[in-house]
Design an enzyme around this catalytic site. Structure first.
Site, PDB file in Angstrom:
ATOM      1  N   CYS A 185       3.025   1.706   3.075  1.00 19.97           N
ATOM      2  CA  CYS A 185       4.167   0.789   3.092  1.00 19.97           C
ATOM      3  C   CYS A 185       5.290   1.307   2.189  1.00 19.97           C
ATOM      4  O   CYS A 185       6.459   1.243   2.542  1.00 19.97           O
ATOM      5  CB  CYS A 185       3.734  -0.610   2.670  1.00 19.97           C
ATOM      6  SG  CYS A 185       2.492  -1.325   3.766  1.00 19.97           S
ATOM      7  N   CYS A 235       0.834  -1.204   0.000  1.00 18.45           N
ATOM      8  CA  CYS A 235       0.000   0.000   0.000  1.00 18.45           C
ATOM      9  C   CYS A 235       0.873   1.259   0.000  1.00 18.45           C
ATOM     10  O   CYS A 235       2.091   1.191   0.142  1.00 18.45           O
ATOM     11  CB  CYS A 235      -0.917  -0.009   1.223  1.00 18.45           C
ATOM     12  SG  CYS A 235      -0.039   0.077   2.803  1.00 18.45           S
TER      13      CYS A 235
END
Length: 78
Positions: A14, A11
């Site tokens: 991240c 994501c």
């Protein structure tokens, strides 16, 4: 050289965390090898309940949300 694992499904948070690790390492002058772990089973096995997670040299130091910049630097220096 420090080995840093960034745990997460890929994501935006991240990806941001991975870049924050690289930037923090550059600021403190420590060479890091950053490994991205996206496998859900591996993330769970590492004890990461909420992503993104960060492990430095095998020790889980953070899970959930973006890490604090100064704490990130201290984890890399430790």
């Amino acid at each position: 050289m420090k080995h840093v694992k960034v745990y997460g499904p890929g994501c935006k948070r991240c990806e941001t965390t991975e870049q924050m690790v690289k930037d923090a390492a550059a600021r403190v002058g420590v060479e890091v090898d950053v490994e991205k772990v996206t496998d859900p089973k591996a993330i769970a096995m590492a004890g990461v309940i909420s992503t993104p997670g960060i492990a430095v040299d095998g020790k889980l130091v953070h899970a959930g949300g973006l890490p604090d910049r100064s704490r990130l630097e201290s984890w890399i220096l430790a």
